[in-house]
Design an enzyme around this catalytic site. Structure first.
Site, PDB file in Angstrom:
ATOM      1  N   LYS A 268      23.019 -43.740   5.841  1.00  0.00           N
ATOM      2  CA  LYS A 268      22.887 -42.557   4.833  1.00  0.00           C
ATOM      3  C   LYS A 268      23.702 -42.529   3.810  1.00  0.00           C
ATOM      4  O   LYS A 268      23.594 -42.154   2.604  1.00  0.00           O
ATOM      5  CB  LYS A 268      22.724 -41.170   5.657  1.00  0.00           C
ATOM      6  CG  LYS A 268      21.449 -40.924   6.395  1.00  0.00           C
ATOM      7  CD  LYS A 268      21.406 -39.628   7.146  1.00  0.00           C
ATOM      8  CE  LYS A 268      20.075 -39.720   8.140  1.00  0.00           C
ATOM      9  NZ  LYS A 268      20.499 -38.801   9.110  1.00  0.00           N
TER      10      LYS A 268
ATOM     11  N   GLN B 108      22.210 -33.995  12.692  1.00  0.00           N
ATOM     12  CA  GLN B 108      21.971 -35.150  13.433  1.00  0.00           C
ATOM     13  C   GLN B 108      21.633 -34.983  14.713  1.00  0.00           C
ATOM     14  O   GLN B 108      22.418 -34.267  15.527  1.00  0.00           O
ATOM     15  CB  GLN B 108      23.060 -36.182  13.009  1.00  0.00           C
ATOM     16  CG  GLN B 108      22.793 -37.602  13.683  1.00  0.00           C
ATOM     17  CD  GLN B 108      21.643 -38.113  12.924  1.00  0.00           C
ATOM     18  OE1 GLN B 108      21.360 -38.259  11.612  1.00  0.00           O
ATOM     19  NE2 GLN B 108      20.760 -38.942  13.874  1.00  0.00           N
TER      20      GLN B 108
ATOM     21  N   ASP C 104      15.139 -32.647   6.402  1.00  0.00           N
ATOM     22  CA  ASP C 104      14.592 -33.343   7.594  1.00  0.00           C
ATOM     23  C   ASP C 104      13.334 -33.010   7.879  1.00  0.00           C
ATOM     24  O   ASP C 104      12.655 -33.700   8.741  1.00  0.00           O
ATOM     25  CB  ASP C 104      15.663 -33.344   8.863  1.00  0.00           C
ATOM     26  CG  ASP C 104      16.113 -34.617   9.138  1.00  0.00           C
ATOM     27  OD1 ASP C 104      15.974 -35.493   8.818  1.00  0.00           O
ATOM     28  OD2 ASP C 104      17.192 -34.615  10.038  1.00  0.00           O
TER      29      ASP C 104
END
Ligand code: NAP
Length: 292
Positions: free
Chosen positions: A52, A96, A119
Site C-alpha cells: 500500500k 488492517q 476500506d
C-alpha cells in the site's frame, strides 16, 4: 482463453490517478493522505501494508503507517481511531485486519467515521452499497468490478455464481453483480459451505467468482466451457524454491484455464486490484464524493 491482466489494468488506473494528483499539486494543492493502522506483527499484514505504501508513493499520495504492539488495548485503539477521525490532514484510513483476539474488530470498524472509511467496511457504507447509493466499496469486490469493466466482459443478463459469502468478498460482490448497473445486471447465485450439489450450480455459471479460501478447489468439471472465471483466492504454498513458497488461488488454474473464455491469474489478477480500489476510495474521500 484470454487472461485478465490485473497488473496491466492496475498500472493503467495508477497512471490515471497519478495524473490527477499531479494536477492538484501543480495547482498548489495538497495530495490525498491515506493512513494505515497496523497492530502486531502479522507477516501477511506487513507485506500488504508495504504494498500500500509503494502504491501511494507511485501515484503521489501521502501515506503514513501507525504501528502498535499487539498488546495495545481496545480502548487505546479506539482512541487512535477517534484521533484519525478528527485529523483534518487525513482523508481516509484503514485499520488492517486481522486484529489481535482481545480486540473486537467490529467495534473498531464501526468507530471509523463513514466519510474516512476507505476500506468500505462500516455498516453505513455497506448499507449504502445494498441500497445502490454511492458508497466506498470494499476494496476486493470493487477491484473485481474494475477488472470486469476494463476487460470488457459483458455481465448483463448472465448467470454469475459466487463461491463464498464472507463480508469482505462473497457477499458484497454478489450484491454488486446483481445491481442495476454495468458491470452488474447479472442473475446471481451465492454458494457457501452448506450449498448442495455445488458443481451442478457452478457448471451453470457464465461468470464464476471463487472466494472460498481452499487452494485449487475449483476443478475443470465444475466449470462450463467458455465461462469467465475470477479467482479471488490467495494461498502461500511451501515449496523448495528460493522464496520457500509459491502463490496460488482457489482455482486449479492449469486444468480450468483451457476451458475458459477469460480467467484471472494468481498472482497477477484480483490481488493487485485490491490496492488500486483503496487508492480510488481515498481519492473519493479527498474529493468528498460520497458524503459531499
Ligand atoms: P472466508 O471468510 O474464509 O470465507 C470463505 C467462504 O467460502 C465462506 O462463505 C464459506 O462458507 C465458503 N466455503 C468454504 N468452504 C466451502 C466449501 N467446501 N464449499 C462451499 N463453500 C465453502 O474467506 P474470504 O475472506 O472471503 O477469502 C476467500 C479467499 O480470498 C481466500 O483465499 C483469501 O485469501 C482470498 N482473499 C483475497 C483478497 C485479495 O485481495 N485478492 C482479499 C480477501 C481475501 P460458510 O460461510 O458457510 O462458512
Amino acid at each position: 482463453m484470454e487472461l485478465i491482466d490485473g497488473k496491466k489494468i492496475g498500472e493503467e488506473i495508477k497512471k490515471e490517478i497519478a495524473a490527477k494528483v499531479a494536477s492538484i499539486i501543480d495547482a498548489g494543492g495538497e495530495p490525498p493522505h491515506l493512513v494505515a493502522v497496523l497492530v502486531g506483527e502479522d507477516a501477511a499484514s506487513q507485506t500488504y501494508i508495504a504494498s500500500k505504501e509503494r502504491a501511494c508513493k507511485a501515484v503521489g499520495f501521502t501515506s503514513s503507517v501507525y504501528r502498535y504492539d499487539s498488546d495495545m488495548t481496545e480502548k487505546q485503539l479506539l482512541d487512535v481511531v477517534d484521533f484519525l477521525n478528527n485529523d483534518p490532514e487525513v482523508n481516509g484510513f484503514i485499520v488492517q485486519l486481522p486484529l489481535p483476539a482481545h480486540i473486537d474488530a467490529s467495534r473498531i470498524l464501526e468507530r471509523i467515521h463513514p466519510e474516512k472509511d476507505v476500506d468500505g467496511f462500516h455498516p453505513l457504507n455497506i448499507g449504502r452499497l445494498v441500497l445502490g447509493l454511492p458508497s466506498y466499496l470494499p476494496a476486493t469486490p470493487a477491484g473485481i468490478m474494475l477488472l470486469l469493466e476494463r476487460a470488457g466482459i459483458a455481465t448483463e443478463g448472465r448467470h454469475c455464481v459466487v463461491l463464498g459469502r464472507s463480508n469482505i468478498v462473497g457477499t458484497p460482490i454478489s450484491l454488486l453483480m446483481s445491481r442495476k448497473a454495468n458491470p452488474g445486471n447479472s442473475t446471481v447465485t451465492l454458494c457457501h459451505s452448506k450449498t448442495e450439489n455445488l458443481a451442478e450450480i457452478t457448471r451453470q455459471a457464465d461468470i464464476l467468482i471463487a472466494a472460498i479460501g481452499h487452494p485449487g478447489f475449483v476443478k475443470e468439471d465444475m466449470v462450463k466451457a467458455g465461462a469467465v472465471v475470477i479467482d479471488v483466492g490467495i494461498h502461500r504454498i511451501p515449496d523448495d524454491s528460493e522464496k520457500g513458497y509459491y502463490i496460488t488461488g482457489d482455482v486449479d488454474f492449469e486444468k480450468v484455464a483451457p476451458k475458459c473464455s477469460y480467467i484471472t491469474p494468481v498472482p497477477g489478477g484480483v490481488g493487485l486490484m485490491t490496492i488500486i480500489s483503496l487508492l480510488l476510495n481515498t481519492f473519493k474521500a479527498y474529493n468528498h464524493e460520497i458524503y459531499p
